[in-house]
Structure formats: structure tokens, C-alpha cells
Design an enzyme around this catalytic site. Structure first.
Site, short mmCIF file in Angstrom:
data_model
loop_
_atom_site.label_atom_id
_atom_site.label_comp_id
_atom_site.label_asym_id
_atom_site.label_seq_id
_atom_site.Cartn_x
_atom_site.Cartn_y
_atom_site.Cartn_z
N GLY A 37 18.98 -3.92 -8.64
CA GLY A 37 18.22 -4.04 -9.88
C GLY A 37 18.97 -4.84 -10.94
N ASP A 38 20.28 -4.61 -11.04
CA ASP A 38 21.10 -5.37 -11.98
C ASP A 38 21.07 -6.86 -11.62
OD1 ASP A 38 21.84 -2.79 -12.79
OD2 ASP A 38 23.60 -2.81 -11.48
#
Length: 306
Positions: free
Chosen positions: A251-252
Site C-alpha cells: 500500500g505504501d
């Protein structure tokens, strides 16, 4: 310039062994120490994309010095605020034969009022044309409005911001018009206390975040790909084929690909394409994805309007 804020960074001590037997002495087969934190992951992906960023946050004590040393191997630009208490250590135990991963996360330092003021003063250089990415958990004594206070400050200074958080902390920032928010489909459902029956319902509720002030909404859906939702249109990125090894930083990485590309192109669709590639490439890697893997996965992703 892009700035990433990791309020509560960590040294991630990753241990690999065949089996974890609680209450007994266990010996590792392999171990590695990594600089951890969601904003740090964002900066590392941007480095792979040859996009400059400055990493901000709190670090302290002997572990803070070790954290900086680990981070220096990645040649990132940093401007951390020094604090009295130690940077935390997170322990991640991977038992390969049991196919289980156990995490023990430290709480992190208590941040004094003076240290908080020093951090906020460090944001004074941020201004028009800059993007600030705020991601990850807060240190234990910080006010739950800490991210909101940062967003209000940098917005007054003319910068855009991206926030990767959930629940009320996310909703509170929406009136300030974040450039992008990125819940996964489970987090989006939890926000509105609903259960999604199909993709169209996900899009409908993503648009509610737009109605509340977000400029773009990314929704990750694991093996079903990802969505980019704007006020007028919605786009889908397929999930490329591969073995998921590391979902923690995916996600990052997606945020990093979107933010970095948007800074350079101002094109949300191309930013979405790169974000999806970065997220999947990290999911298929032991650590944060390298440029070669991102380029390989990028070619396997198609963006379609739905």
C-alpha cells in the site's frame, strides 16, 4: 519536493526460522534489520523511481542512530526531529514450515511538547508545489488530531497532502481536500459500516469520500486489482500474476508511485498505473520493490475505464 512523514518509525528486526515454539529457545536461520515505517517505504520507492523526497519524523536514542545508519544505505534525504526517548524496534518472526508470521511491535517514544514544536517548525520550509505524504501510526502520547494539525498547517502554506490512515482520523481530514486517499475495500466498507456486494458499490462509496472533500480515491482490492475513482469517472487496474511475498509495504508503494508520478505529470491515470505497478511489485518482493521489478510489473498492468 515531496515530503514523507513517518511519525513513529522503527527498526524492523526480521527473523526467519523453520518453526516458532513458544516457551522454548528458538534459533534463527536468517535475520535482517531494516528501517521501517510507512512514510519511509514511500521515500524508498520514490528513490527507485528517481524522484526526490525528504523523509521527516521523530527519531531518538541509540536505536535512532542505528535507524539513521540503516537508512543511509538507501541514500535518502532526511530531516528528522531528534527526541530524547528511543526509536522503537519491531520484531517480525517468519516461521517458514508453519507458514506463519508473528509481529511484535514496539510502542515508540513519548514525544515532549518541545519536541512536537520543533517538528512543526521543521515544516515551515514546505510550500506551494510541494506534496506531503503522512502515513503510519502515531507515537503513543500524540493527540489523535496530530495529522489534522499538520494538514492544516501545510495547506495554509500552499502544499498538497496525502494521508494514509483510516477511520475518523481519515474523515476529519477530508474537508481539507487531500490529493488522494487510499483505503482498501475492507477499510472503505468499515468507514460506512456496510458490506459490498459488487464493484459498483465500492465505487459508489468511494465517491462519498470525494463528496466529503478528497480529490482522488484509490481503493486497493488485493487479488482483484485496484480502483481509481474521480467525480466523473472510475478506472480499474488488473492484478498482475505473481506470488505474494510481502503485502506489508504494498500500500505504501502504491501511494509512492501515484504521488511521485502525479508530481511530475499531473496525470491521475498515469499516476494510478504507476501506483498499481509499484504496489504489486513490492507484494512480489522480499523487501520494497526495486526499479527493475516495477518496470516488469508495469507492463503487465492495464488501466480500463469502467
Amino acid at each position: 519536493m515531496i515530503y514523507t512523514i513517518t511519525v513513529n518509525p522503527s527498526i524492523d528486526y526480521v527473523l526467519q526460522l523453520k518453526n516458532l515454539n513458544t516457551g522454548e529457545v528458538n534459533r534463527t536461520q536468517n535475520d535482517v534489520k531494516l528501517p521501517g515505517g510507512k512514510g519511509i517505504n514511500v521515500s524508498r520507492i520514490m528513490k527507485e523511481l528517481n524522484i526526490d523526497s525528504t523523509a521527516l519524523g521523530f527519531i531518538g536514542g541509540a536505536t535512532g542512530s542505528m535507524f539513521e545508519e540503516l537508512l543511509s544505505q538507501h541514500n535518502l534525504k532526511t530531516s528528522f526531529t531528534r527526541v530524547k526517548e528511543d526509536t522503537r524496534i519491531n520484531v517480525k518472526i517468519n516461521a517458514t514450515e508453519q507458514n506463519e508470521e508473528t509481529e511484535i511491535n514496539g510502542a515508540g517514544p513519548v514525544i515532549s511538547d518541545d519536541e512536537q514544536e520543533n517538528f512543526m517548525n521543521n515544516l515551515n520550509e514546505i510550500g506551494k508545489g510541494d506534496i506531503v505524504v503522512m502515513a503510519g501510526s502515531l507515537c503513543r502520547n500524540l493527540n489523535t488530531n496530530f495529522y489534522l494539525d499538520i494538514a492544516e498547517k501545510i495547506q495554509k502554506q500552499g502544499a498538497e497532502f496525502i494521508i494514509d490512515t483510516t477511520g475518523q482520523a481519515l474523515l476529519d481530514t477530508l474537508p481539507l481536500h487531500p490529493l488522494v486517499v487510499k483505503p482498501n475495500h475492507h477499510e472503505l466498507a468499515d468507514l460506512f459500516k456496510v458490506t459490498f456486494k459488487d464493484e459498483q458499490e465500492i465505487i459508489t462509496y468511494a465517491r462519498k469520500l470525494l463528496d466529503k472533500g478528497a480529490k482522488h480515491v484509490l481503493v486497493s482490492m488485493a487479488g482483484d486489482g485496484a480502483l481509481l475513482v474521480t467525480k466523473d469517472k472510475a478506472y480499474k487496474a488488473n492484478a498482475p500474476k505473481g506470488t505474494v511475498i510481502n503485502s506489508v509495504g504494498a500500500g505504501d508503494s502504491m501511494i509512492a508511485g501515484f504521488a511521485g508520478t502525479f508530481m511530475e505529470t499531473n496525470d491521475p491515470i498515469e499516476s494510478f498505473h504507476m501506483g498499481a505497478a509499484c504496489g504489486s511489485a513490492t507484494a512480489f518482493s522480499q523487501d520494497i520493490a526495486i526499479k527493475e521489478k516495477i518496470d516488469e510489473v508495469y507492463k503487465e498492468i492495464s488501466i480500463i475505464e469502467i
